[in-house]
Design a protein around this motif. Structure first.
Motif, PDB file in Angstrom:
ATOM      1  N   PHE A 179       0.828  -1.210   0.000  1.00  0.00           N
ATOM      2  CA  PHE A 179       0.000   0.000   0.000  1.00  0.00           C
ATOM      3  C   PHE A 179       0.861   1.258   0.000  1.00  0.00           C
ATOM      4  O   PHE A 179       0.544   2.240  -0.686  1.00  0.00           O
ATOM      5  CB  PHE A 179      -0.927  -0.012   1.214  1.00  0.00           C
ATOM      6  N   GLU A 180       1.962   1.246   0.742  1.00  0.00           N
ATOM      7  CA  GLU A 180       2.858   2.398   0.755  1.00  0.00           C
ATOM      8  C   GLU A 180       3.471   2.624  -0.621  1.00  0.00           C
ATOM      9  O   GLU A 180       3.684   3.776  -1.038  1.00  0.00           O
ATOM     10  CB  GLU A 180       3.955   2.201   1.803  1.00  0.00           C
ATOM     11  N   SER A 181       3.754   1.551  -1.331  1.00  0.00           N
ATOM     12  CA  SER A 181       4.281   1.673  -2.702  1.00  0.00           C
ATOM     13  C   SER A 181       3.244   2.315  -3.618  1.00  0.00           C
ATOM     14  O   SER A 181       3.580   3.143  -4.482  1.00  0.00           O
ATOM     15  CB  SER A 181       4.667   0.289  -3.247  1.00  0.00           C
ATOM     16  N   ILE A 182       1.969   1.934  -3.425  1.00  0.00           N
ATOM     17  CA  ILE A 182       0.882   2.526  -4.215  1.00  0.00           C
ATOM     18  C   ILE A 182       0.782   4.022  -3.935  1.00  0.00           C
ATOM     19  O   ILE A 182       0.598   4.838  -4.848  1.00  0.00           O
ATOM     20  CB  ILE A 182      -0.450   1.818  -3.892  1.00  0.00           C
ATOM     21  N   LYS A 183       0.920   4.413  -2.668  1.00  0.00           N
ATOM     22  CA  LYS A 183       0.858   5.827  -2.296  1.00  0.00           C
ATOM     23  C   LYS A 183       1.997   6.617  -2.923  1.00  0.00           C
ATOM     24  O   LYS A 183       1.802   7.736  -3.413  1.00  0.00           O
ATOM     25  CB  LYS A 183       0.890   5.966  -0.773  1.00  0.00           C
ATOM     26  N   LYS A 184       3.188   6.044  -2.904  1.00  0.00           N
ATOM     27  CA  LYS A 184       4.340   6.735  -3.486  1.00  0.00           C
ATOM     28  C   LYS A 184       4.133   6.979  -4.970  1.00  0.00           C
ATOM     29  O   LYS A 184       4.437   8.055  -5.488  1.00  0.00           O
ATOM     30  CB  LYS A 184       5.611   5.910  -3.256  1.00  0.00           C
ATOM     31  N   LYS A 185       3.604   5.976  -5.659  1.00  0.00           N
ATOM     32  CA  LYS A 185       3.341   6.138  -7.090  1.00  0.00           C
ATOM     33  C   LYS A 185       2.226   7.159  -7.311  1.00  0.00           C
ATOM     34  O   LYS A 185       2.263   7.939  -8.271  1.00  0.00           O
ATOM     35  CB  LYS A 185       2.954   4.805  -7.715  1.00  0.00           C
ATOM     36  N   ALA A 186       1.215   7.157  -6.409  1.00  0.00           N
ATOM     37  CA  ALA A 186       0.112   8.108  -6.519  1.00  0.00           C
ATOM     38  C   ALA A 186       0.619   9.539  -6.385  1.00  0.00           C
ATOM     39  O   ALA A 186       0.174  10.446  -7.103  1.00  0.00           O
ATOM     40  CB  ALA A 186      -0.932   7.816  -5.450  1.00  0.00           C
ATOM     41  N   ILE A 187       1.544   9.760  -5.460  1.00  0.00           N
ATOM     42  CA  ILE A 187       2.132  11.097  -5.282  1.00  0.00           C
ATOM     43  C   ILE A 187       2.881  11.514  -6.545  1.00  0.00           C
ATOM     44  O   ILE A 187       2.786  12.656  -6.993  1.00  0.00           O
ATOM     45  CB  ILE A 187       3.066  11.111  -4.060  1.00  0.00           C
ATOM     46  N   LYS A 188       3.592  10.567  -7.126  1.00  0.00           N
ATOM     47  CA  LYS A 188       4.338  10.845  -8.359  1.00  0.00           C
ATOM     48  C   LYS A 188       3.389  11.145  -9.516  1.00  0.00           C
ATOM     49  O   LYS A 188       3.631  12.068 -10.309  1.00  0.00           O
ATOM     50  CB  LYS A 188       5.217   9.644  -8.708  1.00  0.00           C
ATOM     51  N   ASP A 189       2.281  10.377  -9.602  1.00  0.00           N
ATOM     52  CA  ASP A 189       1.313  10.554 -10.695  1.00  0.00           C
ATOM     53  C   ASP A 189       0.415  11.772 -10.481  1.00  0.00           C
ATOM     54  O   ASP A 189      -0.179  12.285 -11.432  1.00  0.00           O
ATOM     55  CB  ASP A 189       0.433   9.311 -10.833  1.00  0.00           C
TER      56      ASP A 189
END
Length: 255
Positions: free
Chosen positions: A173-183
Motif C-alpha cells: 500500500f505504501e508503494s501505491i501511495k508513493k506512485k500516486a504522489i508521483k502521478d
C-alpha cells in the motif's frame, strides 16, 4: 395519482440498451401507446423493490440501486461522453425522470431529510438529483460534497488497524501511495479489492455548512454506481461521523 398506481399503468418494463452505437432508454408506456422492445439493463428487483446491498463493508448500512447491469460502466461512459456511443436526448430525459420517480419513493419511505452527492464527472447524478428535488422540494440537498484529496494530502491516506492487514499488505500500500504522489492522484483501483475497505482518508473533509445540515438528520447519499461498495462506504462513514442520525446510500446503477 399514487406511486403504485403509476406503475400499474406504466409497467416495470424499463431498460437501457445500445442500438447502432446509440444509448437508448427502452420502456413500455401503455398510457401513450409507446412500446419499445426492452433489452439490456433490468429495472428494479420486482415491483417497487429496489436492489439492495447491506454488508460488512457498508457497516450493514443499506444501499438502494435502481438498475443492474454488467455493462453499467459502458453506459456511464456514454453519458459522460467518454466513448463513441451517442445518447438520444429524449430517451435520456425519460430515463432521468423515471429514475427520479423511483428514488423519490425510496426516500419517502426512508424519511430522508437531506440528500448529498459526491463530485462526479457524471452529469447524470446532478440531473437525477434535480429531478428528485422537483418531486421532494422539502429535502435539503448539496452537490459535489465529496472531493478526492489533493496530491499534497495523499500521504495522509492510510489503512486501519486490522489483523487481516499484514505487514506485506501495508508495504504494498505504501508503494501505491508513493506512485500516486508521483502521478498526482490517488486511484483506489490500484488497491487489491480484498483490502480496499480498510483504506481511509481518500476524500477531503466535509464542508462545515454541510455538516451542520446533516446533524441529527436522516441523510441519503446519491451516487452513480456501486460495485464493491468501498467508495460509497467511506462517504457514508464520513456522513455518520459528522453527526447524521442515520445514513442510506442510493445509486442509479449496481454492477
Amino acid at each position: 395519482m399514487i406511486f403504485s398506481e403509476f406503475f400499474d399503468i406504466h409497467s416495470m418494463l424499463e431498460k437501457i440498451s445500445v442500438d447502432n452505437n446509440k444509448l437508448v432508454f427502452n420502456y413500455k408506456d401503455t398510457s401513450k401507446g409507446v412500446n419499445k422492445e426492452s433489452v439490456g439493463t433490468s429495472f428494479g428487483k420486482g415491483k417497487l423493490k429496489p436492489f439492495m446491498k447491506a454488508d460488512s463493508i457498508l457497516d450493514n448500512k443499506s444501499v438502494y440501486s435502481v438498475y443492474q447491469s454488467s455493462g453499467a460502466t459502458d453506459v456511464l461512459k456514454a453519458i459522460k461522453g467518454k466513448n463513441d456511443i451517442e445518447m438520444d436526448s429524449e430517451d435520456y430525459k425519460r430515463f432521468i425522470d423515471r429514475t427520479a420517480i423511483y428514488l423519490s419513493k425510496v426516500m419517502q419511505d426512508e424519511k430522508v431529510e437531506v440528500i448529498l452527492s459526491p463530485k462526479s464527472s457524471a452529469k447524470m447524478v446532478d440531473d437525477v438529483l434535480d429531478a428528485i428535488k422537483l418531486r421532494l422540494p422539502y429535502i435539503v440537498d448539496f452537490k459535489a460534497v465529496f472531493e478526492k484529496i489533493s496530491v499534497d494530502d495523499i500521504k495522509k491516506v492510510n489503512m486501519i488497524d486490522d489483523p487481516r492487514v499484514t505487514d506485506k499488505i501495508r508495504l504494498s500500500f505504501e508503494s501505491i501511495k508513493k506512485k500516486a504522489i508521483k502521478d498526482g492522484y490517488f486511484a483506489m483501483v490500484k488497491v487489491d479489492p480484498k483490502f480496499r475497505h480498510f483504506v481511509r482518508g481518500f476524500f477531503q473533509d466535509i464542508d462545515e455548512k454541510v455538516v451542520k445540515s446533516c446533524t441529527d438528520k436522516k441523510v441519503a447519499l446519491l451516487d452513480d454506481i456501486i460495485s464493491s461498495g468501498t467508495t460509497i462506504a467511506e462517504m457514508m462513514r464520513m456522513i455518520g461521523a459528522s453527526g447524521a442520525s442515520d445514513v442510506i446510500g442510493i445509486t442509479v446503477f449496481k454492477s
